[in-house]
Design a protein around this motif. Structure first.
Motif: not given
Length: 146
Positions: A9-23
Protein backbone atom coordinates in the motif's frame (compact mmCIF):
# COMPACT_ATOMS: atom_id res chain seq x y z
CA UNK A 1 1.17 -10.49 5.87
CA UNK A 2 -0.34 -7.33 7.16
CA UNK A 3 3.04 -5.77 7.05
CA UNK A 4 3.47 -6.85 3.48
CA UNK A 5 0.12 -5.43 2.59
CA UNK A 6 0.97 -2.22 4.31
CA UNK A 7 4.24 -2.11 2.46
CA UNK A 8 2.47 -2.74 -0.79
CA UNK A 9 0.00 0.00 0.00
CA UNK A 10 2.83 2.31 0.83
CA UNK A 11 4.54 1.41 -2.40
CA UNK A 12 1.34 2.03 -4.28
CA UNK A 13 0.91 5.32 -2.56
CA UNK A 14 4.48 6.22 -3.42
CA UNK A 15 3.90 5.25 -6.99
CA UNK A 16 0.75 7.35 -7.06
CA UNK A 17 2.64 10.24 -5.60
CA UNK A 18 5.35 9.82 -8.19
CA UNK A 19 2.75 9.76 -10.92
CA UNK A 20 1.16 12.87 -9.53
CA UNK A 21 4.55 14.54 -9.47
CA UNK A 22 5.15 13.52 -13.04
CA UNK A 23 1.76 14.91 -14.01
CA UNK A 24 2.53 18.15 -12.27
CA UNK A 25 5.84 18.35 -14.08
CA UNK A 26 4.11 17.74 -17.38
CA UNK A 27 1.59 20.42 -16.57
CA UNK A 28 4.39 22.79 -15.72
CA UNK A 29 6.08 22.00 -18.99
CA UNK A 30 2.87 22.64 -20.87
CA UNK A 31 2.43 25.93 -19.05
CA UNK A 32 5.99 26.85 -19.92
CA UNK A 33 5.37 26.05 -23.56
CA UNK A 34 2.24 28.17 -23.50
CA UNK A 35 4.18 31.01 -21.93
CA UNK A 36 6.82 30.65 -24.61
CA UNK A 37 4.17 30.75 -27.30
CA UNK A 38 2.67 33.87 -25.75
CA UNK A 39 6.09 35.45 -25.67
CA UNK A 40 6.59 34.59 -29.31
CA UNK A 41 3.25 36.15 -30.17
CA UNK A 42 4.18 39.27 -28.26
CA UNK A 43 7.49 39.42 -30.06
CA UNK A 44 5.71 39.01 -33.38
CA UNK A 45 3.35 41.82 -32.47
CA UNK A 46 6.27 44.00 -31.52
CA UNK A 47 7.97 43.19 -34.79
CA UNK A 48 4.82 44.05 -36.72
CA UNK A 49 4.56 47.32 -34.86
CA UNK A 50 8.16 48.09 -35.70
CA UNK A 51 7.54 47.27 -39.33
CA UNK A 52 4.53 49.55 -39.35
CA UNK A 53 6.58 52.33 -37.81
CA UNK A 54 9.27 51.80 -40.43
CA UNK A 55 6.67 51.93 -43.17
CA UNK A 56 5.30 55.15 -41.75
CA UNK A 57 8.80 56.63 -41.65
CA UNK A 58 9.37 55.58 -45.24
CA UNK A 59 6.12 57.21 -46.26
CA UNK A 60 7.13 60.40 -44.49
CA UNK A 61 10.49 60.33 -46.25
CA UNK A 62 8.76 59.84 -49.58
CA UNK A 63 6.53 62.80 -48.85
CA UNK A 64 9.55 64.90 -47.99
CA UNK A 65 11.24 63.84 -51.20
CA UNK A 66 8.15 64.80 -53.17
CA UNK A 67 8.11 68.18 -51.47
CA UNK A 68 11.78 68.66 -52.31
CA UNK A 69 11.11 67.73 -55.92
CA UNK A 70 8.30 70.25 -56.06
CA UNK A 71 10.60 72.91 -54.64
CA UNK A 72 13.23 72.05 -57.23
CA UNK A 73 10.65 72.33 -59.98
CA UNK A 74 9.60 75.71 -58.64
CA UNK A 75 13.22 76.87 -58.60
CA UNK A 76 13.66 75.67 -62.16
CA UNK A 77 10.59 77.60 -63.20
CA UNK A 78 11.92 80.69 -61.46
CA UNK A 79 15.24 80.28 -63.24
CA UNK A 80 13.44 80.00 -66.56
CA UNK A 81 11.49 83.14 -65.77
CA UNK A 82 14.70 84.99 -64.90
CA UNK A 83 16.26 83.80 -68.13
CA UNK A 84 13.28 85.11 -70.06
CA UNK A 85 13.57 88.44 -68.27
CA UNK A 86 17.26 88.58 -69.13
CA UNK A 87 16.47 87.88 -72.78
CA UNK A 88 13.89 90.64 -72.73
CA UNK A 89 16.43 93.04 -71.24
CA UNK A 90 18.93 92.04 -73.89
CA UNK A 91 16.36 92.73 -76.59
CA UNK A 92 15.64 96.13 -75.06
CA UNK A 93 19.35 96.89 -74.99
CA UNK A 94 19.64 95.85 -78.62
CA UNK A 95 16.73 98.13 -79.53
CA UNK A 96 18.36 100.97 -77.62
CA UNK A 97 21.62 100.36 -79.48
CA UNK A 98 19.76 100.34 -82.78
CA UNK A 99 18.09 103.62 -81.87
CA UNK A 100 21.46 105.11 -80.95
CA UNK A 101 22.92 103.92 -84.23
CA UNK A 102 20.03 105.47 -86.17
CA UNK A 103 20.48 108.71 -84.26
CA UNK A 104 24.19 108.70 -85.08
CA UNK A 105 23.41 107.99 -88.72
CA UNK A 106 20.96 110.90 -88.80
CA UNK A 107 23.54 113.16 -87.17
CA UNK A 108 26.17 112.07 -89.68
CA UNK A 109 23.75 112.68 -92.53
CA UNK A 110 22.95 116.13 -91.14
CA UNK A 111 26.67 116.89 -90.80
CA UNK A 112 27.23 115.80 -94.37
CA UNK A 113 24.42 118.03 -95.57
CA UNK A 114 25.37 120.98 -93.31
CA UNK A 115 28.59 122.12 -95.06
CA UNK A 116 26.78 122.40 -98.39
CA UNK A 117 24.04 124.38 -96.73
CA UNK A 118 26.57 126.62 -94.95
CA UNK A 119 28.52 127.03 -98.16
CA UNK A 120 25.36 128.07 -99.98
CA UNK A 121 24.48 130.36 -97.11
CA UNK A 122 27.96 131.93 -97.16
CA UNK A 123 27.81 132.19 -100.92
CA UNK A 124 24.43 133.93 -100.69
CA UNK A 125 25.76 136.30 -98.01
CA UNK A 126 28.80 137.28 -100.07
CA UNK A 127 26.55 137.85 -103.04
CA UNK A 128 24.33 140.14 -100.95
CA UNK A 129 27.42 142.04 -99.79
CA UNK A 130 28.59 142.36 -103.40
CA UNK A 131 25.15 143.50 -104.46
CA UNK A 132 25.11 146.06 -101.62
CA UNK A 133 28.53 147.32 -102.66
CA UNK A 134 27.40 147.57 -106.25
CA UNK A 135 24.31 149.51 -105.17
CA UNK A 136 26.48 151.84 -103.06
CA UNK A 137 28.82 152.46 -105.95
CA UNK A 138 25.86 153.02 -108.24
CA UNK A 139 24.34 155.48 -105.77
CA UNK A 140 27.63 157.40 -105.43
CA UNK A 141 27.98 157.61 -109.17
CA UNK A 142 24.39 158.79 -109.48
CA UNK A 143 24.95 161.53 -106.90
CA UNK A 144 28.09 162.70 -108.67
CA UNK A 145 26.30 162.87 -111.96
CA UNK A 146 23.54 164.93 -110.47
Amino acid sequence: LLLLLLLLLLLLLLLLLLLLLLLLLLLQLLLLQLLLLLLQLLLLQLLLLLLLLLLLLLLLLLLLLLLLLLLLLLLLLLQLLLLLLLLLLLLLLLLLLLQLLLLLLLLLLQLLLLPTHTHTHTHTQSRIVQDNQAICIHNKLSKKLL
